[in-house]
Scaffold this motif. Structure first.
Motif, PDB file in Angstrom:
ATOM      1  N   ASP A  12       0.816  -1.224   0.000  1.00  0.00           N
ATOM      2  CA  ASP A  12       0.000   0.000   0.000  1.00  0.00           C
ATOM      3  C   ASP A  12       0.843   1.265   0.000  1.00  0.00           C
ATOM      4  O   ASP A  12       0.306   2.365  -0.214  1.00  0.00           O
ATOM      5  N   SER A  13       2.137   1.136   0.258  1.00  0.00           N
ATOM      6  CA  SER A  13       2.919   2.327   0.602  1.00  0.00           C
ATOM      7  C   SER A  13       2.983   3.342  -0.535  1.00  0.00           C
ATOM      8  O   SER A  13       2.944   4.543  -0.303  1.00  0.00           O
ATOM      9  N   LYS A  14       3.058   2.854  -1.786  1.00  0.00           N
ATOM     10  CA  LYS A  14       3.160   3.843  -2.876  1.00  0.00           C
ATOM     11  C   LYS A  14       1.866   4.642  -3.015  1.00  0.00           C
ATOM     12  O   LYS A  14       1.892   5.817  -3.370  1.00  0.00           O
ATOM     13  N   TYR A  15       0.723   4.001  -2.720  1.00  0.00           N
ATOM     14  CA  TYR A  15      -0.559   4.717  -2.817  1.00  0.00           C
ATOM     15  C   TYR A  15      -0.713   5.709  -1.660  1.00  0.00           C
ATOM     16  O   TYR A  15      -1.215   6.821  -1.835  1.00  0.00           O
ATOM     17  N   VAL A  16      -0.277   5.287  -0.477  1.00  0.00           N
ATOM     18  CA  VAL A  16      -0.308   6.207   0.675  1.00  0.00           C
ATOM     19  C   VAL A  16       0.627   7.389   0.399  1.00  0.00           C
ATOM     20  O   VAL A  16       0.264   8.560   0.624  1.00  0.00           O
ATOM     21  N   SER A  64      -4.887   2.256   2.807  1.00  0.00           N
ATOM     22  CA  SER A  64      -4.316   1.131   3.555  1.00  0.00           C
ATOM     23  C   SER A  64      -5.357   0.035   3.711  1.00  0.00           C
ATOM     24  O   SER A  64      -6.358   0.218   4.407  1.00  0.00           O
ATOM     25  N   LYS A  65      -5.086  -1.103   3.094  1.00  0.00           N
ATOM     26  CA  LYS A  65      -6.066  -2.196   3.109  1.00  0.00           C
ATOM     27  C   LYS A  65      -5.757  -3.192   4.220  1.00  0.00           C
ATOM     28  O   LYS A  65      -4.607  -3.378   4.600  1.00  0.00           O
ATOM     29  N   LYS A  66      -6.835  -3.836   4.697  1.00  0.00           N
ATOM     30  CA  LYS A  66      -6.657  -4.974   5.608  1.00  0.00           C
ATOM     31  C   LYS A  66      -6.410  -6.228   4.781  1.00  0.00           C
ATOM     32  O   LYS A  66      -6.948  -6.382   3.699  1.00  0.00           O
ATOM     33  N   ARG A  67      -5.591  -7.127   5.325  1.00  0.00           N
ATOM     34  CA  ARG A  67      -5.306  -8.384   4.638  1.00  0.00           C
ATOM     35  C   ARG A  67      -5.313  -9.523   5.631  1.00  0.00           C
ATOM     36  O   ARG A  67      -4.853  -9.363   6.758  1.00  0.00           O
ATOM     37  N   VAL A  68      -5.787 -10.668   5.175  1.00  0.00           N
ATOM     38  CA  VAL A  68      -5.654 -11.887   5.977  1.00  0.00           C
ATOM     39  C   VAL A  68      -4.480 -12.662   5.407  1.00  0.00           C
ATOM     40  O   VAL A  68      -4.453 -12.967   4.216  1.00  0.00           O
ATOM     41  N   VAL A  69      -3.495 -12.903   6.258  1.00  0.00           N
ATOM     42  CA  VAL A  69      -2.281 -13.583   5.776  1.00  0.00           C
ATOM     43  C   VAL A  69      -2.009 -14.816   6.631  1.00  0.00           C
ATOM     44  O   VAL A  69      -2.343 -14.852   7.810  1.00  0.00           O
ATOM     45  N   PRO A  70      -1.394 -15.818   6.027  1.00  0.00           N
ATOM     46  CA  PRO A  70      -1.010 -16.985   6.824  1.00  0.00           C
ATOM     47  C   PRO A  70       0.178 -16.656   7.716  1.00  0.00           C
ATOM     48  O   PRO A  70       1.014 -15.834   7.342  1.00  0.00           O
ATOM     49  N   MET A  71       0.227 -17.281   8.865  1.00  0.00           N
ATOM     50  CA  MET A  71       1.402 -17.131   9.711  1.00  0.00           C
ATOM     51  C   MET A  71       2.463 -18.106   9.232  1.00  0.00           C
ATOM     52  O   MET A  71       2.215 -19.313   9.175  1.00  0.00           O
ATOM     53  N   ILE A  89      -3.904 -14.503  10.209  1.00  0.00           N
ATOM     54  CA  ILE A  89      -4.112 -13.286  10.987  1.00  0.00           C
ATOM     55  C   ILE A  89      -4.464 -12.138  10.052  1.00  0.00           C
ATOM     56  O   ILE A  89      -4.098 -12.140   8.880  1.00  0.00           O
ATOM     57  N   THR A  90      -5.173 -11.171  10.613  1.00  0.00           N
ATOM     58  CA  THR A  90      -5.515  -9.977   9.848  1.00  0.00           C
ATOM     59  C   THR A  90      -4.461  -8.908  10.097  1.00  0.00           C
ATOM     60  O   THR A  90      -4.163  -8.577  11.241  1.00  0.00           O
ATOM     61  N   VAL A  91      -3.902  -8.387   9.018  1.00  0.00           N
ATOM     62  CA  VAL A  91      -2.848  -7.365   9.095  1.00  0.00           C
ATOM     63  C   VAL A  91      -3.367  -6.065   8.484  1.00  0.00           C
ATOM     64  O   VAL A  91      -4.009  -6.081   7.442  1.00  0.00           O
ATOM     65  N   GLY A  92      -3.047  -4.970   9.134  1.00  0.00           N
ATOM     66  CA  GLY A  92      -3.395  -3.649   8.582  1.00  0.00           C
ATOM     67  C   GLY A  92      -4.804  -3.239   8.933  1.00  0.00           C
ATOM     68  O   GLY A  92      -5.383  -3.821   9.828  1.00  0.00           O
ATOM     69  N   GLY A  93      -5.250  -2.213   8.236  1.00  0.00           N
ATOM     70  CA  GLY A  93      -4.695  -1.237   7.323  1.00  0.00           C
ATOM     71  C   GLY A  93      -3.405  -0.598   7.784  1.00  0.00           C
ATOM     72  O   GLY A  93      -2.337  -1.001   7.340  1.00  0.00           O
ATOM     73  N   ALA A  94      -3.426   0.415   8.695  1.00  0.00           N
ATOM     74  CA  ALA A  94      -2.206   1.086   9.105  1.00  0.00           C
ATOM     75  C   ALA A  94      -2.204   1.223  10.619  1.00  0.00           C
ATOM     76  O   ALA A  94      -3.269   1.311  11.234  1.00  0.00           O
ATOM     77  N   THR A  95      -0.999   1.231  11.189  1.00  0.00           N
ATOM     78  CA  THR A  95      -0.844   1.492  12.628  1.00  0.00           C
ATOM     79  C   THR A  95      -0.238   2.882  12.760  1.00  0.00           C
ATOM     80  O   THR A  95       0.829   3.149  12.196  1.00  0.00           O
TER      81      THR A  95
END
Ligand code: 2BA
Length: 107
Positions: A12-16, A64-71, A89-95
């Motif tokens: 997401d960083s380039k869009y942010v 910043s999108k949320k994503r579900v990623v495997p551990m 686990i769900t990662v993001g959008g942004a902290t």
């Protein structure tokens, strides 16, 4: 004045970045690594006036999108404190951390 630390997924960083720049906010990017997944993310440093904080948060939220990623199967995740964590686990959008700035100098 405030300093925002915004930790964003690399995808997401380039869009942010472009969203913040188009909106006229100054940005510094740092290549960082999440301590849990040990994968790369991007930390933005943004120095702004107090009244701009909400607008900056909205730009970051928009891109910043949320994503579900495997551990990943790695011994680091099997320590006692995270042993019961799910396989995905769900990662993001942004902290985002917002810090009061005592002085700002540009000399
Ligand atoms: P990571 O530390 O690699 O964490 C990636 C994701 O793993 C987190 O997503 C969260 O869903 C999960 N996670 C982290 N620690 C965990 C644990 N002990 N047990 C179970 N699951 C855990 P997000 O919360 O969206 O965080 C994304 C990235 O933001 C983090 O990457 C880290 O680089 C940063 N971050 C998040 N919260 C932070 C905080 N309080 N202080 C410093 N950095 C933080």
């Amino acid at each position: 004045m405030k300093l925002l630390f915004a930790i964003v997924n690399n995808d997401d960083s380039k869009y942010v970045n472009s969203g913040l720049s188009k909106a006229g906010f100054p940005v510094t990017k740092i290549a960082t690594t999440g301590g849990f997944l040990m994968s790369g993310n991007t930390t933005f440093l943004i120095g702004i006036n107090d009244e701009q904080v909400d607008e900056v948060i909205e730009v970051i939220r928009k891109y910043s999108k949320k994503r579900v990623v495997p551990m990943p199967p790695d011994p680091i995740y099997t320590t006692a404190s995270v042993h019961a964590a799910p396989a995905k686990i769900t990662v993001g959008g942004a902290t985002i951390f917002i810090i009061d700035v005592e002085r700002y100098l540009h000399v």
